[in-house]
Design a protein around this motif. Sequence first.
Motif, PDB file in Angstrom:
ATOM      1  N   THR A 158      -7.068 -25.748 -32.976  1.00 31.28           N
ATOM      2  CA  THR A 158      -6.876 -26.605 -34.145  1.00 31.28           C
ATOM      3  C   THR A 158      -5.399 -26.618 -34.511  1.00 31.28           C
ATOM      4  OG1 THR A 158      -9.069 -25.994 -35.009  1.00 31.28           O
ATOM      5  CG2 THR A 158      -7.507 -26.966 -36.569  1.00 31.28           C
ATOM      6  N   ARG A 159      -4.924 -27.784 -34.873  1.00 28.25           N
ATOM      7  CA  ARG A 159      -3.586 -27.874 -35.453  1.00 28.25           C
ATOM      8  C   ARG A 159      -3.726 -27.761 -36.970  1.00 28.25           C
ATOM      9  NH1 ARG A 159       0.991 -26.932 -33.365  1.00 28.25           N
ATOM     10  NH2 ARG A 159       2.093 -28.722 -34.246  1.00 28.25           N
ATOM     11  N   LEU A 160      -3.069 -26.761 -37.531  1.00 31.17           N
ATOM     12  CA  LEU A 160      -3.032 -26.565 -38.979  1.00 31.17           C
ATOM     13  C   LEU A 160      -1.710 -27.125 -39.478  1.00 31.17           C
ATOM     14  CD1 LEU A 160      -3.724 -25.406 -41.761  1.00 31.17           C
ATOM     15  CD2 LEU A 160      -2.996 -23.150 -40.924  1.00 31.17           C
ATOM     16  N   ILE A 161      -1.783 -28.188 -40.267  1.00 30.61           N
ATOM     17  CA  ILE A 161      -0.599 -28.883 -40.757  1.00 30.61           C
ATOM     18  C   ILE A 161      -0.477 -28.679 -42.260  1.00 30.61           C
ATOM     19  CG2 ILE A 161       0.584 -31.101 -40.930  1.00 30.61           C
ATOM     20  CD1 ILE A 161      -1.179 -32.049 -38.564  1.00 30.61           C
ATOM     21  N   SER A 162       0.708 -28.289 -42.696  1.00 31.02           N
ATOM     22  CA  SER A 162       0.988 -28.111 -44.125  1.00 31.02           C
ATOM     23  C   SER A 162       2.095 -29.083 -44.512  1.00 31.02           C
ATOM     24  CB  SER A 162       1.436 -26.674 -44.398  1.00 31.02           C
ATOM     25  OG  SER A 162       1.934 -26.544 -45.724  1.00 31.02           O
ATOM     26  N   ARG A 163       1.814 -29.946 -45.481  1.00 33.23           N
ATOM     27  CA  ARG A 163       2.821 -30.914 -45.940  1.00 33.23           C
ATOM     28  C   ARG A 163       3.073 -30.742 -47.436  1.00 33.23           C
ATOM     29  NH1 ARG A 163       2.499 -37.042 -44.129  1.00 33.23           N
ATOM     30  NH2 ARG A 163       3.541 -36.076 -42.324  1.00 33.23           N
ATOM     31  N   ASN A 164       4.339 -30.608 -47.785  1.00 39.22           N
ATOM     32  CA  ASN A 164       4.758 -30.536 -49.183  1.00 39.22           C
ATOM     33  C   ASN A 164       5.526 -31.788 -49.554  1.00 39.22           C
ATOM     34  OD1 ASN A 164       4.360 -27.691 -50.599  1.00 39.22           O
ATOM     35  ND2 ASN A 164       4.745 -27.298 -48.430  1.00 39.22           N
ATOM     36  N   ARG A 165       5.157 -32.381 -50.667  1.00 41.22           N
ATOM     37  CA  ARG A 165       5.878 -33.529 -51.233  1.00 41.22           C
ATOM     38  C   ARG A 165       6.282 -33.117 -52.642  1.00 41.22           C
ATOM     39  NH1 ARG A 165       4.517 -38.000 -48.054  1.00 41.22           N
ATOM     40  NH2 ARG A 165       5.160 -39.487 -49.670  1.00 41.22           N
ATOM     41  N   ILE A 166       7.579 -33.090 -52.900  1.00 38.41           N
ATOM     42  CA  ILE A 166       8.085 -32.577 -54.177  1.00 38.41           C
ATOM     43  C   ILE A 166       9.063 -33.573 -54.791  1.00 38.41           C
ATOM     44  CG2 ILE A 166       9.356 -30.706 -55.293  1.00 38.41           C
ATOM     45  CD1 ILE A 166       8.383 -28.867 -53.034  1.00 38.41           C
ATOM     46  N   ALA A 167       8.910 -33.816 -56.085  1.00 38.09           N
ATOM     47  CA  ALA A 167       9.809 -34.706 -56.820  1.00 38.09           C
ATOM     48  C   ALA A 167      10.656 -33.898 -57.793  1.00 38.09           C
ATOM     49  CB  ALA A 167       9.007 -35.760 -57.579  1.00 38.09           C
ATOM     50  N   VAL A 168      11.957 -34.158 -57.789  1.00 36.23           N
ATOM     51  CA  VAL A 168      12.869 -33.524 -58.755  1.00 36.23           C
ATOM     52  C   VAL A 168      13.743 -34.626 -59.351  1.00 36.23           C
ATOM     53  CG1 VAL A 168      12.900 -31.163 -57.887  1.00 36.23           C
ATOM     54  CG2 VAL A 168      14.309 -32.876 -56.764  1.00 36.23           C
ATOM     55  N   PRO A 169      13.138 -35.560 -60.073  1.00 39.38           N
ATOM     56  CA  PRO A 169      13.859 -36.769 -60.507  1.00 39.38           C
ATOM     57  C   PRO A 169      14.996 -36.521 -61.484  1.00 39.38           C
ATOM     58  CG  PRO A 169      11.723 -36.598 -61.592  1.00 39.38           C
ATOM     59  CD  PRO A 169      11.741 -35.540 -60.541  1.00 39.38           C
ATOM     60  N   ASP A 170      14.934 -35.456 -62.254  1.00 36.84           N
ATOM     61  CA  ASP A 170      15.950 -35.231 -63.287  1.00 36.84           C
ATOM     62  C   ASP A 170      16.981 -34.185 -62.879  1.00 36.84           C
ATOM     63  OD1 ASP A 170      14.439 -36.994 -64.890  1.00 36.84           O
ATOM     64  OD2 ASP A 170      13.160 -35.342 -65.542  1.00 36.84           O
ATOM     65  N   ALA A 171      16.996 -33.804 -61.625  1.00 36.56           N
ATOM     66  CA  ALA A 171      17.864 -32.720 -61.183  1.00 36.56           C
ATOM     67  C   ALA A 171      19.332 -33.141 -61.160  1.00 36.56           C
ATOM     68  CB  ALA A 171      17.451 -32.248 -59.795  1.00 36.56           C
TER      69      ALA A 171
END
Length: 206
Positions: A158-171
């Motif tokens: 099995t391929r175990l895929i981890s995806r993170n999507r992060i927003a830092v709009p005010d940085a």
Amino acid sequence: MRTTRIVGLAAGVTAAAVASYPLLWREWCQTWGATDEEAQATLPGDDLLLRPDLLTTRAITVETPPSRIWPWLVQMGSGRGGAYTYDWLENLFGLNMHSADEILPQFQDLHIGDVLPVGDGGPKLLVEVLEPDHALVLRSDDGRWVWAFVLQEIPGATRLISRNRIAVPDASPFVRWFNQLVMEPGSLVMEQKMLRGIKERAEWYL
């Protein structure tokens, strides 16, 4: 003089690494273990945060079917099964992570809308997508972090895929610089350990 040279050399190496990271190392850091196809694929949860400021897709091959991996995913969280990474480091920040080495029946009954805690004061991760043996997608209560785990069966593994999507709009520019040069590599160290931790447990616990 020798100490001065060593310090100077270390400073030079660090400066070179920082300067070269955006061009030479960043893509590898963001896509560690993932194929080009996996990194570019549309995955469950992508629609929950369309324009992230940070996107990582990391993956590992686990020599077992998806059904053997799924129980380790659904029990994750503070006060639950932990995160299978460096507990001592996470607990320096009071996250109460204690990675389990066994499947915990009391945390297997997960539902849409349930919360996987990240410490007492950390973000609350709500279950947004729950497709047993295929996809678990979590979204922080402020909507700025989407974390997807996807299981794709391949012959004999099995391929175990981890995806993170992060927003830092005010940085601020400094915060963005810090995130890129410090937080991104740091997240790779932690996520490598997590993916390998899940792999070891799923392959061993048969």
